[in-house]
Design a protein around this motif. Sequence first.
Motif, PDB file in Angstrom:
ATOM      1  N   UNK A  71      45.795 -47.295  99.568  1.00 22.76           N
ATOM      2  CA  UNK A  71      45.843 -48.398  99.487  1.00 22.76           C
ATOM      3  C   UNK A  71      46.273 -49.083 100.859  1.00 22.76           C
ATOM      4  N   UNK A  72      47.558 -48.411 100.995  1.00 24.82           N
ATOM      5  CA  UNK A  72      47.992 -48.837 102.502  1.00 24.82           C
ATOM      6  C   UNK A  72      47.356 -48.479 103.785  1.00 24.82           C
ATOM      7  N   UNK A  73      46.548 -47.465 103.773  1.00 20.95           N
ATOM      8  CA  UNK A  73      45.776 -47.234 105.015  1.00 20.95           C
ATOM      9  C   UNK A  73      44.686 -48.188 105.076  1.00 20.95           C
ATOM     10  N   UNK A  95      44.593 -51.185 103.665  1.00 27.02           N
ATOM     11  CA  UNK A  95      45.159 -52.691 103.719  1.00 27.02           C
ATOM     12  C   UNK A  95      45.459 -52.788 105.332  1.00 27.02           C
ATOM     13  N   UNK A  96      46.240 -51.861 105.680  1.00 32.83           N
ATOM     14  CA  UNK A  96      46.621 -51.877 107.336  1.00 32.83           C
ATOM     15  C   UNK A  96      45.288 -52.000 108.187  1.00 32.83           C
ATOM     16  N   UNK A  97      44.421 -50.916 107.816  1.00 34.61           N
ATOM     17  CA  UNK A  97      43.242 -51.087 108.868  1.00 34.61           C
ATOM     18  C   UNK A  97      42.397 -52.220 108.633  1.00 34.61           C
ATOM     19  N   UNK A  98      42.168 -52.785 107.459  1.00 39.79           N
ATOM     20  CA  UNK A  98      41.477 -53.855 107.318  1.00 39.79           C
ATOM     21  C   UNK A  98      42.065 -55.043 107.983  1.00 39.79           C
ATOM     22  N   UNK A  99      43.399 -55.321 108.071  1.00 43.38           N
ATOM     23  CA  UNK A  99      44.059 -56.351 108.417  1.00 43.38           C
ATOM     24  C   UNK A  99      43.855 -56.424 110.214  1.00 43.38           C
ATOM     25  N   UNK A 100      44.041 -55.071 110.744  1.00 42.14           N
ATOM     26  CA  UNK A 100      43.943 -54.950 111.970  1.00 42.14           C
ATOM     27  C   UNK A 100      42.448 -54.809 112.622  1.00 42.14           C
ATOM     28  N   UNK A 101      41.648 -54.742 111.976  1.00 38.76           N
ATOM     29  CA  UNK A 101      40.182 -54.743 112.119  1.00 38.76           C
ATOM     30  C   UNK A 101      39.768 -56.398 112.092  1.00 38.76           C
ATOM     31  N   UNK A 102      40.335 -56.903 111.322  1.00 33.18           N
ATOM     32  CA  UNK A 102      39.984 -58.515 111.291  1.00 33.18           C
ATOM     33  C   UNK A 102      40.444 -59.005 112.499  1.00 33.18           C
ATOM     34  N   UNK A 123      44.206 -44.604 112.893  1.00 32.42           N
ATOM     35  CA  UNK A 123      45.305 -43.640 113.025  1.00 32.42           C
ATOM     36  C   UNK A 123      46.822 -44.456 112.962  1.00 32.42           C
ATOM     37  N   UNK A 124      46.684 -45.729 113.388  1.00 34.66           N
ATOM     38  CA  UNK A 124      47.982 -46.565 113.291  1.00 34.66           C
ATOM     39  C   UNK A 124      48.122 -46.939 111.896  1.00 34.66           C
ATOM     40  N   UNK A 125      46.939 -47.171 111.026  1.00 35.03           N
ATOM     41  CA  UNK A 125      47.286 -47.423 109.763  1.00 35.03           C
ATOM     42  C   UNK A 125      47.777 -46.083 108.834  1.00 35.03           C
ATOM     43  N   UNK A 126      47.394 -44.918 109.184  1.00 34.74           N
ATOM     44  CA  UNK A 126      47.932 -43.657 108.689  1.00 34.74           C
ATOM     45  C   UNK A 126      49.475 -43.787 108.870  1.00 34.74           C
ATOM     46  N   UNK A 127      49.659 -43.995 110.189  1.00 31.64           N
ATOM     47  CA  UNK A 127      51.137 -43.882 110.606  1.00 31.64           C
ATOM     48  C   UNK A 127      52.069 -44.599 109.850  1.00 31.64           C
ATOM     49  N   UNK A 128      51.509 -45.820 109.465  1.00 34.11           N
ATOM     50  CA  UNK A 128      52.340 -47.135 108.905  1.00 34.11           C
ATOM     51  C   UNK A 128      52.305 -46.771 107.311  1.00 34.11           C
ATOM     52  N   UNK A 129      51.563 -46.052 106.778  1.00 25.91           N
ATOM     53  CA  UNK A 129      51.490 -45.518 105.401  1.00 25.91           C
ATOM     54  C   UNK A 129      52.254 -44.338 105.168  1.00 25.91           C
ATOM     55  N   UNK A 130      53.066 -43.660 106.318  1.00 29.51           N
ATOM     56  CA  UNK A 130      53.916 -42.568 106.037  1.00 29.51           C
ATOM     57  C   UNK A 130      54.811 -42.537 104.813  1.00 29.51           C
ATOM     58  N   UNK A 131      55.568 -44.013 104.606  1.00 29.89           N
ATOM     59  CA  UNK A 131      56.401 -43.997 103.780  1.00 29.89           C
ATOM     60  C   UNK A 131      56.031 -44.020 102.286  1.00 29.89           C
ATOM     61  N   UNK A 132      54.722 -44.332 101.989  1.00 29.26           N
ATOM     62  CA  UNK A 132      54.030 -44.327 100.752  1.00 29.26           C
ATOM     63  C   UNK A 132      53.808 -42.626 100.346  1.00 29.26           C
ATOM     64  N   UNK A 133      53.493 -41.994 101.612  1.00 27.35           N
ATOM     65  CA  UNK A 133      53.400 -40.445 101.319  1.00 27.35           C
ATOM     66  C   UNK A 133      54.584 -39.798 100.765  1.00 27.35           C
ATOM     67  N   UNK A 134      55.374 -40.221 101.560  1.00 25.09           N
ATOM     68  CA  UNK A 134      56.887 -39.547 101.500  1.00 25.09           C
ATOM     69  C   UNK A 134      57.559 -39.955 100.174  1.00 25.09           C
ATOM     70  N   UNK A 135      57.664 -41.062  99.987  1.00 24.66           N
ATOM     71  CA  UNK A 135      58.612 -41.829  99.046  1.00 24.66           C
ATOM     72  C   UNK A 135      57.837 -42.091  97.685  1.00 24.66           C
ATOM     73  N   UNK A 136      56.640 -42.130  97.336  1.00 28.42           N
ATOM     74  CA  UNK A 136      55.970 -42.421  96.173  1.00 28.42           C
ATOM     75  C   UNK A 136      56.070 -41.252  95.114  1.00 28.42           C
ATOM     76  N   UNK A 137      56.573 -41.702  93.998  1.00 28.81           N
ATOM     77  CA  UNK A 137      56.867 -40.625  92.883  1.00 28.81           C
ATOM     78  C   UNK A 137      56.434 -41.399  91.686  1.00 28.81           C
ATOM     79  N   UNK A 138      56.750 -40.795  90.614  1.00 34.76           N
ATOM     80  CA  UNK A 138      56.941 -41.268  89.290  1.00 34.76           C
ATOM     81  C   UNK A 138      58.237 -41.721  88.920  1.00 34.76           C
TER      82      UNK A 138
END
Length: 379
Positions: free
Chosen positions: A144-146, A148-155, A192-207
């Motif tokens: 979702x975050x990748x 989302x960020x890539x879509x906004x940057x591409x616009x 690549x930038x979208x992936x970097x900005x999505x790192x918090x979701x990769x690290x902290x997302x949990x149930x």
Amino acid sequence: MTAAGELQNFLPAMLIWFIHFKCCMAEKAENTTTTTLFSDYSLPASVDYDEYPTLCGKDQNRQFRSWFIPTFFSIICLLGLAGNMMVILTVFYFKRLKTMTDVYLLNLSFADLLFALSLPFWAGNSMAEWVLGVALCKAMHTVYKVSFYSSMFLLSFISIDRYFAIAKAVTAHRHRSEAVFFSKVSSAAIWVMALIFSIPEMVYTNTSNNTCTPYSSNTDHLRVSIQASQIALAFVLPLVIMTFCYTSIIQTLCQARNFERNKAIRVILAVVAVFLISQVPYNVVLFWTTVVTARGGAKDCDYDNNLMFATDITQCVAFLRCCLNPLVYAFIGVKFRNDLLKLLKDFGCMSQKTFYKYTSGRRRSSGLNDTETTTTFSP
């Protein structure tokens, strides 16, 4: 009876009386201790329950989410899949990667398609307990975050490309041979930038509480950081760039004498309107929830519930971008629309007669150059 005999009978009686007295005193002491023990831990007769925190009921929010989010996410998912798949098929079928905007549009469609594919998981997470595991939970938020960020940057990059193609036409024409290569490199950098900005979701997302979320609570400082960075990078920055570029484009078109000028301006206004209507309400609510979270959370239960209602509604409106982008950035343009109709005709979805009916009278005039694809006509 002698005195010695009386003393002999008196001593056992005294001993028996003494033992009985000690037992009675011990039993009384034990009862007293037990009574004291229970009385020490008993509640007072009058308790002020206002001093104790109460849980905020979310039943209305759960009932609302159980039908609202699945309904709208299903509609957005279906429309997003259909629209973006048509753009991708059109680009590859006609090998339409001749301009920077063509490259950005293809990447935008992939980003929106990726986002649309994640919506069923979001709908399931809002309806019931998350049972698909931590790995899929992290993947859902990261995708979702990748996207989302890539879509906004591409616009933003599409608006920059249109700015140079129209407001700086001479400069753009001079570097036309390098434009497609630059667009491919910049598109890769955007992902690549979208992936970097999505790192918090990769690290902290949990149930947490049987829900897939990167936040541990409504007062989590991590929540404040993630939401604040999202507002700054994925809304404020694109809004500033698009405002500058499209304002300059409109000023340039107003000075032109091209007969397509008014139509080009209307298209630009439509692009800006779709962005503002879909993104501004959600980001305003997101900004306010971030402020409330930074202050320690909402104290009023009704106020907190209203914020959740507002977030759910505006978020669904914001998610509409994945199915509106193909309309305002691709098929609103003459070239993409004619290519789509030809694609439908070649695949047997449209007759030859119907094809000429919809394409006759819509041929582009010779005054329009080939850089026009989506949002504007060159003067």
